[in-house]
Motif scaffolding. Structure first.
Motif, mmCIF file in Angstrom:
data_model
loop_
_atom_site.group_PDB
_atom_site.id
_atom_site.type_symbol
_atom_site.label_atom_id
_atom_site.label_comp_id
_atom_site.label_asym_id
_atom_site.label_seq_id
_atom_site.Cartn_x
_atom_site.Cartn_y
_atom_site.Cartn_z
ATOM 1 N N GLY A 199 -11.331 -6.589 6.333
ATOM 2 C CA GLY A 199 -10.268 -7.117 7.145
ATOM 3 C C GLY A 199 -9.217 -6.461 6.439
ATOM 4 O O GLY A 199 -9.121 -5.450 5.705
ATOM 5 N N ASP A 200 -8.005 -7.177 6.895
ATOM 6 C CA ASP A 200 -6.560 -6.799 6.744
ATOM 7 C C ASP A 200 -5.890 -7.793 5.633
ATOM 8 O O ASP A 200 -6.062 -8.964 5.767
ATOM 9 C CB ASP A 200 -5.651 -6.993 7.931
ATOM 10 N N ALA B 102 -1.515 -2.063 -3.593
ATOM 11 C CA ALA B 102 -1.820 -0.961 -4.223
ATOM 12 C C ALA B 102 -0.497 -0.108 -4.063
ATOM 13 O O ALA B 102 -0.228 0.974 -3.244
ATOM 14 C CB ALA B 102 -2.849 -0.242 -3.319
ATOM 15 N N ALA B 103 0.433 -0.134 -4.886
ATOM 16 C CA ALA B 103 1.844 0.498 -4.832
ATOM 17 C C ALA B 103 2.035 1.815 -5.418
ATOM 18 O O ALA B 103 0.754 2.450 -6.037
ATOM 19 C CB ALA B 103 2.863 -0.403 -5.355
ATOM 20 N N ASN B 104 3.113 2.295 -5.443
ATOM 21 C CA ASN B 104 3.308 3.444 -6.110
ATOM 22 C C ASN B 104 4.463 3.338 -7.066
ATOM 23 O O ASN B 104 5.020 2.129 -7.129
ATOM 24 C CB ASN B 104 3.922 4.963 -5.266
ATOM 25 N N GLY C 220 7.774 1.102 -1.524
ATOM 26 C CA GLY C 220 6.991 1.176 -0.478
ATOM 27 C C GLY C 220 6.525 2.479 -0.199
ATOM 28 O O GLY C 220 6.620 3.314 -0.965
ATOM 29 N N GLY D 124 2.841 4.282 2.426
ATOM 30 C CA GLY D 124 2.039 3.928 3.556
ATOM 31 C C GLY D 124 0.757 3.208 3.127
ATOM 32 O O GLY D 124 0.906 2.134 2.158
ATOM 33 N N GLY D 125 -0.290 3.204 3.918
ATOM 34 C CA GLY D 125 -1.546 2.403 3.420
ATOM 35 C C GLY D 125 -1.496 1.016 3.458
ATOM 36 O O GLY D 125 -0.491 0.237 4.169
ATOM 37 N N VAL D 126 -1.815 0.272 2.553
ATOM 38 C CA VAL D 126 -1.724 -1.134 2.196
ATOM 39 C C VAL D 126 -0.368 -1.379 1.948
ATOM 40 O O VAL D 126 0.202 -2.475 2.445
ATOM 41 C CB VAL D 126 -2.506 -1.674 0.975
ATOM 42 N N ILE E 35 -7.954 -0.492 -4.457
ATOM 43 C CA ILE E 35 -6.925 0.158 -5.133
ATOM 44 C C ILE E 35 -7.535 1.873 -5.339
ATOM 45 O O ILE E 35 -8.374 2.116 -5.790
ATOM 46 C CB ILE E 35 -6.476 -0.629 -6.359
ATOM 47 N N THR F 136 -8.177 4.006 -3.310
ATOM 48 C CA THR F 136 -9.331 4.791 -2.583
ATOM 49 C C THR F 136 -8.841 5.403 -1.505
ATOM 50 O O THR F 136 -9.455 5.831 -0.590
ATOM 51 C CB THR F 136 -10.420 3.772 -2.556
ATOM 52 N N GLY F 137 -7.326 5.159 -1.244
ATOM 53 C CA GLY F 137 -6.724 5.886 0.087
ATOM 54 C C GLY F 137 -5.994 7.235 -0.475
ATOM 55 O O GLY F 137 -6.724 8.164 -0.872
ATOM 56 N N ALA F 138 -4.699 7.124 -0.326
ATOM 57 C CA ALA F 138 -3.971 8.199 -0.560
ATOM 58 C C ALA F 138 -4.015 8.721 -1.933
ATOM 59 O O ALA F 138 -4.045 9.965 -2.251
ATOM 60 C CB ALA F 138 -2.496 7.819 -0.280
ATOM 61 N N TYR F 139 -4.658 7.762 -2.779
ATOM 62 C CA TYR F 139 -4.937 8.446 -4.402
ATOM 63 C C TYR F 139 -6.350 8.856 -4.653
ATOM 64 O O TYR F 139 -6.340 9.519 -5.637
ATOM 65 C CB TYR F 139 -4.527 7.272 -5.105
ATOM 66 N N VAL G 289 -11.131 -7.374 -0.794
ATOM 67 C CA VAL G 289 -10.714 -6.792 0.637
ATOM 68 C C VAL G 289 -10.806 -5.599 0.880
ATOM 69 O O VAL G 289 -10.323 -4.674 0.485
ATOM 70 C CB VAL G 289 -9.298 -7.359 1.538
HETATM 71 N N1 AR6 Z 1 -5.935 -4.178 4.309
HETATM 72 C C1 AR6 Z 1 -6.737 -3.960 3.279
HETATM 73 N N2 AR6 Z 1 -7.061 -2.742 3.070
HETATM 74 C C2 AR6 Z 1 -6.387 -1.750 3.573
HETATM 75 C C3 AR6 Z 1 -5.285 -1.964 4.466
HETATM 76 C C4 AR6 Z 1 -5.171 -3.143 4.751
HETATM 77 N N3 AR6 Z 1 -4.122 -3.342 5.566
HETATM 78 N N4 AR6 Z 1 -4.874 -0.644 4.769
HETATM 79 C C5 AR6 Z 1 -5.429 0.273 4.066
HETATM 80 N N5 AR6 Z 1 -6.616 -0.328 3.326
HETATM 81 P P1 AR6 Z 1 -3.737 2.957 -0.312
HETATM 82 P P2 AR6 Z 1 -3.837 4.027 -2.919
HETATM 83 C C6 AR6 Z 1 -7.340 0.265 2.489
HETATM 84 O O1 AR6 Z 1 -3.722 4.529 0.335
HETATM 85 O O2 AR6 Z 1 -5.038 4.829 -2.591
HETATM 86 C C7 AR6 Z 1 0.735 4.387 -0.575
HETATM 87 O O3 AR6 Z 1 1.727 5.092 0.333
HETATM 88 C C8 AR6 Z 1 -7.622 1.841 2.460
HETATM 89 O O4 AR6 Z 1 -8.857 1.910 3.405
HETATM 90 O O5 AR6 Z 1 -3.337 1.797 0.715
HETATM 91 O O6 AR6 Z 1 -3.882 3.087 -4.078
HETATM 92 C C9 AR6 Z 1 1.536 3.808 -1.845
HETATM 93 O O7 AR6 Z 1 2.926 3.753 -1.808
HETATM 94 C C10 AR6 Z 1 -8.068 2.217 1.313
HETATM 95 O O8 AR6 Z 1 -9.348 2.037 1.128
HETATM 96 O O9 AR6 Z 1 -3.760 2.804 -1.553
HETATM 97 C C11 AR6 Z 1 1.242 4.862 -2.995
HETATM 98 O O10 AR6 Z 1 2.067 6.019 -2.738
HETATM 99 C C12 AR6 Z 1 -7.517 1.245 0.399
HETATM 100 O O11 AR6 Z 1 -6.674 0.209 1.159
HETATM 101 C C13 AR6 Z 1 -0.330 5.303 -2.445
HETATM 102 O O12 AR6 Z 1 -0.097 4.782 -0.995
HETATM 103 C C14 AR6 Z 1 -6.298 1.907 -0.666
HETATM 104 O O13 AR6 Z 1 -5.322 2.636 0.242
HETATM 105 C C15 AR6 Z 1 -1.154 4.601 -2.987
HETATM 106 O O14 AR6 Z 1 -2.712 4.931 -2.672
#
Ligand code: AR6
Length: 264
Positions: free
Chosen positions: A14-15, A27-29, A34, A36-38, A121, A123-126, A157
């Motif tokens: 979920g969210d 999961a910040a930078n 701020g 995208g993503g979480v 943490i 697993t998205g943009a990084y 989550v």
């Molecule tokens: N709730 C739970 N999980 C989520 C949500 C949510 N609302 N939205 C996305 N995910 P990411 P990172 C999952 O990219 O890889 C940002 O721009 C998503 O499916 O959010 O650590 C920061 O500012 C994925 O599996 O974080 C940084 O620049 C996971 O959360 C960069 O992205 C992490 O994806 C950090 O990248």
């Protein structure tokens, strides 16, 4: 009875922004300003107060963690951590990811929080591979809650059914037959009884349990270790704040290895 590991760690699909816990992890930078993503979802849900507080933090290094209030979120706090960018796996990514989980948990504990929710943490943009990241997440959180009792609940989550079943499988596999957690909880409760009955406080509780629990194979060994510790306290007439010395711990370890029930 102390809660089992599956009562302390739950996998949720979920969210993260809607989770009712003391702190959610972002999961910040490194800028903490701020993204995208979480990160984007958390800032949107928390409102502008969060960004204003983040501006005052001076950023955050990879693997480290900082805490802010939660503003309009249901959670009272946000713990911001910066995961490693995936560079192929040979640049210390595993250890940096583990330290994100450890540092966020330690900060939550220091802030006297009882429940915390983590996203997957990095697993998205990084770009960190999901399965490898999920294994690190589960193992690191398991290890932490084994030796730290104040955080009662950790939610992992994840987004989507694939991630959910992957996490669930890993937690099942890692917790089945893992007696270290149960043995550690048994030792903690024996120590609490010793403290209560002698009116003392054992200062090196965590170190004692950390040393002995991995060598204890069953409840009987846990009980006899508790009895030995109790006998040591009685014999020394210790009072007030007590530190069980290294050589006593070593003796207890040796006696665990000597008993017939020891198997390796
Ligand atoms: N709730 C739970 N999980 C989520 C949500 C949510 N609302 N939205 C996305 N995910 P990411 P990172 C999952 O990219 O890889 C940002 O721009 C998503 O499916 O959010 O650590 C920061 O500012 C994925 O599996 O974080 C940084 O620049 C996971 O959360 C960069 O992205 C992490 O994806 C950090 O990248």
């Amino acid at each position: 009875m102390a809660p089992g590991i599956k009562e302390r760690i739950s996998i949720i699909e979920g969210d993260i922004t809607t989770q009712l816990v003391d702190a959610i992890v972002n999961a910040a930078n490194p800028s903490l300003l701020g993204g995208g993503g979480v990160d984007g979802a958390i800032h949107r849900a928390a409102g502008p107060g969060l960004l204003a507080e983040c501006r005052r933090l001076g950023g955050c290094r990879t693997g480290e963690a900082k805490i802010t209030r939660g503003y309009r979120l249901p959670s009272r706090f946000v713990i911001h951590t910066v995961g490693p960018v995936w560079k192929g796996g040979d640049s210390g990514e595993d250890e940096l990811l583990a330290s994100c989980y450890r540092n966020a948990l330690a900060l939550a504990e220091l802030s006297d929080l009882r429940s915390i929710a983590f996203p997957a943490i990095s697993t998205g943009a990084y770009g960190f591979p999901m399965e490898r990241a999920a294994r690190i997440a589960v193992r690191t959180v398991m290890k932490y809650v084994t030796y730290h009792t104040t955080i009662g609940k950790v939610l992992l989550v994840c987004r989507g059914n694939a991630a959910y079943s992957l996490y669930t499988d890993i937690l099942d596999k890692e917790s089945t037959g893992n007696s270290e957690y149960q043995m550690a909880q048994a030792l903690f409760s024996h120590l609490s009884m010793i403290e209560a009955s002698h009116g003392i406080r054992v200062k090196n509780r965590v170190a004692i349990v950390h040393t002995l629990a991995p060598a204890i194979r069953n409840d009987i060994q846990a009980l006899s270790t508790g009895i030995s510790l109790n006998n040591w306290v009685s014999a020394t007439g210790a009072y007030g704040e007590v530190t069980v010395p290294e050589n006593i711990l070593q003796k207890l370890l040796d006696s665990l290895k000597d008993t017939g029930v020891w198997r390796e």
